[in-house]
Structures are given as C-alpha cells and as structure tokens.
Write a protein that holds these residues in place. Structure first.
Motif, mmCIF file in Angstrom:
data_model
loop_
_atom_site.group_PDB
_atom_site.id
_atom_site.type_symbol
_atom_site.label_atom_id
_atom_site.label_comp_id
_atom_site.label_asym_id
_atom_site.label_seq_id
_atom_site.Cartn_x
_atom_site.Cartn_y
_atom_site.Cartn_z
ATOM 1 N N SER A 1 67.382 85.058 39.684
ATOM 2 C CA SER A 1 66.205 84.889 38.827
ATOM 3 C C SER A 1 66.433 83.672 37.946
ATOM 4 C CB SER A 1 65.955 86.137 37.977
ATOM 5 O OG SER A 1 67.034 86.360 37.089
ATOM 6 N N TRP A 2 65.326 83.076 37.502
ATOM 7 C CA TRP A 2 65.435 81.865 36.683
ATOM 8 C C TRP A 2 64.235 81.788 35.742
ATOM 9 C CZ3 TRP A 2 69.610 78.696 36.730
ATOM 10 C CH2 TRP A 2 69.525 77.510 35.991
ATOM 11 N N ASP A 3 64.511 81.490 34.478
ATOM 12 C CA ASP A 3 63.451 81.300 33.499
ATOM 13 C C ASP A 3 63.081 79.823 33.437
ATOM 14 O OD1 ASP A 3 63.766 83.970 32.989
ATOM 15 O OD2 ASP A 3 64.898 83.692 31.133
ATOM 16 N N PHE A 4 61.780 79.547 33.438
ATOM 17 C CA PHE A 4 61.352 78.154 33.385
ATOM 18 C C PHE A 4 60.046 78.031 32.625
ATOM 19 C CE2 PHE A 4 59.087 79.879 36.971
ATOM 20 C CZ PHE A 4 57.878 79.190 37.037
ATOM 21 N N MET A 5 59.713 76.804 32.297
ATOM 22 C CA MET A 5 58.476 76.503 31.585
ATOM 23 C C MET A 5 57.583 75.642 32.465
ATOM 24 S SD MET A 5 58.329 77.583 28.323
ATOM 25 C CE MET A 5 59.411 78.154 27.009
ATOM 26 N N ARG A 6 56.309 75.975 32.496
ATOM 27 C CA ARG A 6 55.347 75.125 33.177
ATOM 28 C C ARG A 6 54.700 74.224 32.128
ATOM 29 N NH1 ARG A 6 51.399 78.325 36.713
ATOM 30 N NH2 ARG A 6 53.294 78.471 37.962
ATOM 31 N N THR A 7 54.713 72.931 32.388
ATOM 32 C CA THR A 7 54.162 71.984 31.432
ATOM 33 C C THR A 7 53.502 70.823 32.163
ATOM 34 O OG1 THR A 7 54.687 70.638 29.472
ATOM 35 C CG2 THR A 7 56.292 70.638 31.269
ATOM 36 N N HIS A 8 52.941 69.878 31.421
ATOM 37 C CA HIS A 8 52.263 68.743 32.031
ATOM 38 C C HIS A 8 53.271 67.703 32.523
ATOM 39 C CE1 HIS A 8 48.213 69.895 30.756
ATOM 40 N NE2 HIS A 8 48.703 70.183 29.573
ATOM 41 N N ASP A 9 52.879 66.974 33.558
ATOM 42 C CA ASP A 9 53.617 65.772 33.919
ATOM 43 C C ASP A 9 53.328 64.713 32.853
ATOM 44 O OD1 ASP A 9 54.577 66.981 36.207
ATOM 45 O OD2 ASP A 9 53.024 66.146 37.509
ATOM 46 N N SER A 10 54.022 63.571 32.942
ATOM 47 C CA SER A 10 53.851 62.561 31.901
ATOM 48 C C SER A 10 54.030 61.161 32.458
ATOM 49 C CB SER A 10 54.851 62.795 30.762
ATOM 50 O OG SER A 10 56.191 62.713 31.256
ATOM 51 N N VAL A 11 53.668 60.189 31.642
ATOM 52 C CA VAL A 11 53.891 58.779 31.952
ATOM 53 C C VAL A 11 54.653 58.153 30.801
ATOM 54 C CG1 VAL A 11 51.820 58.524 33.383
ATOM 55 C CG2 VAL A 11 51.692 58.086 30.918
ATOM 56 N N SER A 12 55.409 57.098 31.098
ATOM 57 C CA SER A 12 56.088 56.329 30.054
ATOM 58 C C SER A 12 55.966 54.858 30.409
ATOM 59 C CB SER A 12 57.558 56.743 29.916
ATOM 60 O OG SER A 12 58.263 56.503 31.124
ATOM 61 N N VAL A 13 56.079 54.007 29.393
ATOM 62 C CA VAL A 13 55.871 52.574 29.609
ATOM 63 C C VAL A 13 56.937 51.770 28.874
ATOM 64 C CG1 VAL A 13 54.232 50.671 29.540
ATOM 65 C CG2 VAL A 13 53.382 53.025 29.678
ATOM 66 N N LEU A 14 57.669 50.952 29.623
ATOM 67 C CA LEU A 14 58.565 49.970 29.017
ATOM 68 C C LEU A 14 57.732 48.741 28.684
ATOM 69 C CD1 LEU A 14 61.331 48.783 28.248
ATOM 70 C CD2 LEU A 14 61.560 48.036 30.634
ATOM 71 N N ILE A 15 57.613 48.429 27.410
ATOM 72 C CA ILE A 15 56.781 47.313 26.958
ATOM 73 C C ILE A 15 57.682 46.159 26.527
ATOM 74 C CG2 ILE A 15 55.001 46.585 25.337
ATOM 75 C CD1 ILE A 15 54.282 49.552 24.985
ATOM 76 N N PHE A 16 57.437 44.981 27.100
ATOM 77 C CA PHE A 16 58.193 43.784 26.731
ATOM 78 C C PHE A 16 57.234 42.724 26.207
ATOM 79 C CE2 PHE A 16 60.176 39.645 27.921
ATOM 80 C CZ PHE A 16 61.235 39.702 27.025
ATOM 81 N N ASN A 17 57.472 42.288 24.975
ATOM 82 C CA ASN A 17 56.642 41.265 24.358
ATOM 83 C C ASN A 17 57.219 39.894 24.697
ATOM 84 O OD1 ASN A 17 55.548 39.346 22.450
ATOM 85 N ND2 ASN A 17 54.819 41.086 21.247
ATOM 86 N N THR A 18 56.476 39.127 25.498
ATOM 87 C CA THR A 18 56.965 37.818 25.944
ATOM 88 C C THR A 18 56.863 36.760 24.844
ATOM 89 O OG1 THR A 18 54.770 37.292 26.848
ATOM 90 C CG2 THR A 18 56.377 38.312 28.341
ATOM 91 N N LEU B 1 60.366 55.419 24.689
ATOM 92 C CA LEU B 1 59.350 54.580 25.298
ATOM 93 C C LEU B 1 57.980 55.115 24.905
ATOM 94 C CD1 LEU B 1 60.660 54.155 28.971
ATOM 95 C CD2 LEU B 1 60.991 52.603 27.035
ATOM 96 N N CYS B 2 56.994 54.264 24.874
ATOM 97 C CA CYS B 2 55.622 54.713 24.731
ATOM 98 C C CYS B 2 55.340 55.679 25.879
ATOM 99 C CB CYS B 2 54.692 53.505 24.791
ATOM 100 S SG CYS B 2 52.941 53.911 24.884
ATOM 101 N N ALA B 3 54.788 56.840 25.586
ATOM 102 C CA ALA B 3 54.608 57.850 26.628
ATOM 103 C C ALA B 3 53.470 58.792 26.274
ATOM 104 C CB ALA B 3 55.908 58.643 26.831
ATOM 105 N N GLY B 4 53.046 59.565 27.275
ATOM 106 C CA GLY B 4 51.988 60.537 27.047
ATOM 107 C C GLY B 4 51.870 61.520 28.192
ATOM 108 N N LEU B 5 51.166 62.607 27.944
ATOM 109 C CA LEU B 5 50.989 63.652 28.951
ATOM 110 C C LEU B 5 49.920 63.270 29.967
ATOM 111 C CD1 LEU B 5 50.991 66.833 26.681
ATOM 112 C CD2 LEU B 5 52.913 65.872 27.967
ATOM 113 N N VAL B 6 50.104 63.742 31.179
ATOM 114 C CA VAL B 6 49.087 63.585 32.218
ATOM 115 C C VAL B 6 48.182 64.815 32.131
ATOM 116 C CG1 VAL B 6 48.655 63.348 34.687
ATOM 117 C CG2 VAL B 6 50.660 62.258 33.676
ATOM 118 N N ASP B 7 47.198 64.720 31.249
ATOM 119 C CA ASP B 7 46.303 65.857 31.014
ATOM 120 C C ASP B 7 44.839 65.470 31.123
ATOM 121 O OD1 ASP B 7 46.178 64.268 28.800
ATOM 122 O OD2 ASP B 7 46.664 65.831 27.339
#
Length: 251
Positions: free
Chosen positions: A33-50, A129-135
């Motif tokens: 048996s295993w306990d787990f959490m269901r949650t949203h996927d996400s995105v993250s962004v590496l931002i480079f200022n040129t 990193l800048c990030a957010g949920l895929v919702d």
C-alpha cells in the motif's frame, strides 16, 4: 513578506490543490500500500535577461518549507529513528482521516518548554524559477507559462518565443506530478510591469536577479534555499547557451 504570525496548523479535510489517497496493490505477489497526493501538473520558466546578463528568479514564502524547518529544530524525545518514523506516519494518517473542520487540539506546534522558538520568516523563503500550476484546460503549456512570466516577473513574452527544455516528474514519492520547464530570453524592453504575482490569489512574490557570472556559485551555495529546478536550469544554460553566446558562467 517577512512578518509571519498567528500560526495554527489544523487537519486538511478539503483542498483545491491536494487530495490524499491510499492505493493498495500487488507487486510480484507481495501485497503493498502507498499513500499519495493527487495534485496539478505545473510549468516553470528559466528567464534570462539579455540586456543585463542576469537570470530572473522569484523569491517567496513557502509555508511547507517553514513548518519543516520549525519541526527540524524542535527538540526530539530520546527514541529510536525507527520509532520516530512510525510515530510520524501514524500521526499523519490520523490527521488525514480526521473529519472535523477544525483541530480540537490546537496547533500542531505546541507552546511550552518542549517547543522551539518560532523561526524567522526567512526560514520559509525560497528562490525559485517562475512557475505555476497547469489548471487552465483551455490554455497550452506555453500560454500558461507566458501568463506566469507576466504575472510574477513583469515580462511580456510571446508564447511562441518560449523554448521547451524538458519535462520531468516531481515529488515521485508523494505526488508524481509532471512539471514542464521552458526557457525564455527577455530584455529590458519586454518589461511591462513590476511582477510580484496575482494579489487576488494571495501571491506575494519578490523578483530577484542573479548575475550570470555568479550563477553557478549561487546554484551550489547550500546556504541559499532554492529548488532543484534552479540548479538544473543553470547547469542546462551553462551546457547549452553559454557556448552559443560565448558567455562565462564562472564554473
């Protein structure tokens, strides 16, 4: 952002972000048996200022990090590590199963001689990193990432300019959620706001710039609390972008 008080920890009986489950299964003839959490996927962004040759990160207070740090500094009773793990697992299971909307026992962190002083807010601050949920099912991953860059960091970047780095599983022992990482090049001309997150969602974010020549020192400095995404993305940039632009990352 540095004033944290009136802390109370209660059982989580309903959440828009986490849903606890216990799965039972057989593996090679052994019942498990295993306990787990269901949650949203996400995105993250590496931002480079040129324009300024720096990475743009976000700094924010993470309650989970804060409470783990507080728990880590609390005096522990003299018991074996095995018993401590069993006790923690039993307490967690009891908390998940609780049906009362509020805890009748008060905060998990007790007051009194056995508790440690409340740590400063800095104990829960992390660089990420800048990030957010895929919702938002009607938006692509690139469009969600674009929105996060605008809201959190103040840069307006077309979704078509986002370069997909890779995707990977995060929290494989607890959530197994998927995160997709992008790379975005911005300039001062793209900056249309201060960022800081969406106040309506309770976000309170500080935009932080890390000079390129300090990036790898920053990544490996264990005194700076950061996510693995920051470390990985800096290494990716060093391997893939530095040669192209003939830029030194001070490795």
């Amino acid at each position: 952002m540095d004033q944290i008080n009136n802390i109370e920890v209660v059982p989580c009986t309903a959440s828009n972000y986490l849903k606890p489950f216990r799965v039972h299964y057989n593996q090679n003839g052994t019942k498990k048996s295993w306990d787990f959490m269901r949650t949203h996927d996400s995105v993250s962004v590496l931002i480079f200022n040129t324009s300024s040759h720096c990475f743009v990160l976000v700094k924010q207070f993470r309650p989970a990090v804060y409470m783990c740090e507080w728990e880590r500094t609390r005096p522990q009773p003299p018991e074996t590590a095995e018993k401590a793990e069993e006790g923690a697992a039993a307490a967690a299971a009891k908390e998940v199963a609780a049906a009362a909307p509020e805890s009748q026992e008060g905060p998990v962190v007790p007051e009194g001689e056995s508790s440690s002083p409340q740590p400063p807010a800095s104990a829960g601050m992390t660089y990420e990193l800048c990030a957010g949920l895929v919702d938002k099912p009607n938006l692509s991953l690139e469009e969600i990432a674009r929105q996060e860059v605008l809201e959190e960091c103040g840069y307006d970047v077309p979704a078509s300019k986002l370069r997909r780095i890779t995707s990977y599983r995060s929290g494989v022992g607890v959530t197994g959620a998927m995160q997709t990482m992008f790379y975005a090049e911005v300039s001062d001309d793209n900056c249309v706001g201060e960022g800081g997150g969406d106040p309506q969602e309770g976000e309170l974010i500080e935009v932080v710039k890390v000079p390129l020549h300090e990036a790898m020192t920053f990544a490996y400095d264990e005194s700076i609390p950061k996510t693995m995404g920051v470390i990985f993305s800096f290494i990716w940039f060093h391997n893939n972008m530095s040669p192209k632009y003939k830029i030194s990352t001070n490795v």
